[in-house]
Scaffold this motif. Structure first.
Motif, PDB file in Angstrom:
ATOM      1  N   ASP A   1      -8.101   0.073  -3.256  1.00 15.44           N
ATOM      2  CA  ASP A   1      -9.338   0.069  -4.037  1.00 15.44           C
ATOM      3  C   ASP A   1      -9.105   0.372  -5.520  1.00 15.44           C
ATOM      4  O   ASP A   1     -10.017   0.740  -6.237  1.00 15.44           O
ATOM      5  CB  ASP A   1     -10.368   1.027  -3.433  1.00 15.44           C
TER       6      ASP A   1
ATOM      7  N   SER B   1      -4.630   8.201  -6.027  1.00 15.79           N
ATOM      8  CA  SER B   1      -4.895   9.405  -5.240  1.00 15.79           C
ATOM      9  C   SER B   1      -3.672  10.311  -5.270  1.00 15.79           C
ATOM     10  O   SER B   1      -2.539   9.833  -5.239  1.00 15.79           O
ATOM     11  CB  SER B   1      -5.218   9.030  -3.789  1.00 15.79           C
TER      12      SER B   1
ATOM     13  N   VAL C   1       2.346   6.948  -2.495  1.00 15.88           N
ATOM     14  CA  VAL C   1       1.120   7.155  -1.740  1.00 15.88           C
ATOM     15  C   VAL C   1       1.128   8.599  -1.236  1.00 15.88           C
ATOM     16  O   VAL C   1       2.166   9.088  -0.791  1.00 15.88           O
ATOM     17  CB  VAL C   1       1.048   6.160  -0.563  1.00 15.88           C
TER      18      VAL C   1
ATOM     19  N   SER D   1     -10.007   7.180 -10.988  1.00 15.33           N
ATOM     20  CA  SER D   1     -10.505   5.810 -10.908  1.00 15.33           C
ATOM     21  C   SER D   1     -10.978   5.343 -12.280  1.00 15.33           C
ATOM     22  O   SER D   1     -10.887   6.063 -13.254  1.00 15.33           O
ATOM     23  CB  SER D   1     -11.657   5.734  -9.895  1.00 15.33           C
TER      24      SER D   1
ATOM     25  N   ALA E   1       0.820  -1.211   0.000  1.00 18.40           N
ATOM     26  CA  ALA E   1       0.000   0.000   0.000  1.00 18.40           C
ATOM     27  C   ALA E   1       0.849   1.255   0.000  1.00 18.40           C
ATOM     28  O   ALA E   1       0.408   2.309  -0.437  1.00 18.40           O
ATOM     29  CB  ALA E   1      -0.940   0.005   1.205  1.00 18.40           C
ATOM     30  N   SER E   2       2.094   1.178   0.487  1.00 16.68           N
ATOM     31  CA  SER E   2       2.912   2.385   0.575  1.00 16.68           C
ATOM     32  C   SER E   2       3.446   2.831  -0.783  1.00 16.68           C
ATOM     33  O   SER E   2       3.642   4.004  -1.021  1.00 16.68           O
ATOM     34  CB  SER E   2       4.055   2.191   1.565  1.00 16.68           C
TER      35      SER E   2
ATOM     36  N   ASN F   1      -2.502   3.525  -6.531  1.00 12.24           N
ATOM     37  CA  ASN F   1      -1.682   3.551  -5.317  1.00 12.24           C
ATOM     38  C   ASN F   1      -2.515   3.280  -4.061  1.00 12.24           C
ATOM     39  O   ASN F   1      -2.146   3.673  -2.969  1.00 12.24           O
ATOM     40  CB  ASN F   1      -0.917   4.869  -5.186  1.00 12.24           C
ATOM     41  N   SER F   2      -3.658   2.630  -4.255  1.00 14.10           N
ATOM     42  CA  SER F   2      -4.498   2.291  -3.108  1.00 14.10           C
ATOM     43  C   SER F   2      -5.103   0.910  -3.301  1.00 14.10           C
ATOM     44  O   SER F   2      -5.163   0.387  -4.415  1.00 14.10           O
ATOM     45  CB  SER F   2      -5.602   3.329  -2.923  1.00 14.10           C
TER      46      SER F   2
ATOM     47  N   SER G   1       2.966   1.684  -5.073  1.00 11.64           N
ATOM     48  CA  SER G   1       2.363   0.760  -6.030  1.00 11.64           C
ATOM     49  C   SER G   1       3.441   0.034  -6.818  1.00 11.64           C
ATOM     50  O   SER G   1       4.599   0.439  -6.841  1.00 11.64           O
ATOM     51  CB  SER G   1       1.449   1.513  -6.989  1.00 11.64           C
TER      52      SER G   1
ATOM     53  N   THR H   1      -8.614  12.220  -6.977  1.00 15.46           N
ATOM     54  CA  THR H   1      -8.667  10.767  -7.089  1.00 15.46           C
ATOM     55  C   THR H   1      -9.029  10.416  -8.522  1.00 15.46           C
ATOM     56  O   THR H   1      -9.967  10.979  -9.083  1.00 15.46           O
ATOM     57  CB  THR H   1      -9.719  10.180  -6.126  1.00 15.46           C
TER      58      THR H   1
END
Length: 170
Positions: free
Chosen positions: A47, A51, A27, A37, A18-19, A44-45, A21, A35
């Motif tokens: 989900d 972000s 991050v 999507s 998560a820190s 970088n998350s 990608s 954001t």
């Protein structure tokens, strides 16, 4: 005991992933202001979104131009990252962009508008960060004075301010 170690190992791996990608998109460390999507290949998350805080946008190649707008008086210098550069950074693969503002106002913008020398995600005007009161923190601005073809009602309607999200669609 082995199960606890396995769970701890999985948790550490998740936090590490998560820190940063796999593609190297950091991050955000500050407040998230954008954001991205949808149909993107770099996130970088957890989900599968990308972000960005202001520092991340500032670290990308910057473009600036002077232009007048129908919403402001006189000519000002707008600076920020080109929409094309941002979409390339997240490996966007769509034909339409759903852009949403802080007040949930939304517009659709064809991805073909994202070209070098086209619109930027302006974060500064005359060198000063855009505040929410001044149409920030992000305002999609086209170089109206450089390209008179941009001076149409359709393009003006795509100049969304207080941008908070972009969804890349088919």
């Amino acid at each position: 005991m082995n199960r606890q170690l396995l769970l701890l190992s999985a948790a550490i791996s998740f936090l590490f992933a998560a820190s940063v990608s796999a593609e190297g998109l950091p991050v955000p460390e500050g407040n998230v202001i954008l954001t991205v999507s949808g149909k993107i290949g770099v996130a970088n998350s957890a989900d599968a979104t990308a972000s960005f805080d202001l520092a991340m946008l500032d670290a990308m190649p910057q473009t600036s131009f002077e232009t007048a707008t129908i919403w402001t008086e006189g000519v000002a210098r707008y600076s920020g990252v080109e929409l094309a550069v941002l979409l390339d950074a997240v490996d966007a693969d769509g034909s339409q962009l759903l852009m949403t503002a802080l007040n949930d106002y939304a517009i659709e913008l064809p991805a073909r508008d994202a070209v070098p020398g086209g619109p930027i995600l302006a974060t500064r005007v005359d060198g000063k960060p855009l505040s929410v009161r001044d149409k920030g923190p992000i305002w999609v601005i086209y170089p109206f004075d450089d390209k008179p073809a941009y001076k149409t009602e359709v393009v003006y309607s795509r100049s969304i301010w207080q941008l908070k999200s972009i969804e890349v669609e088919e």
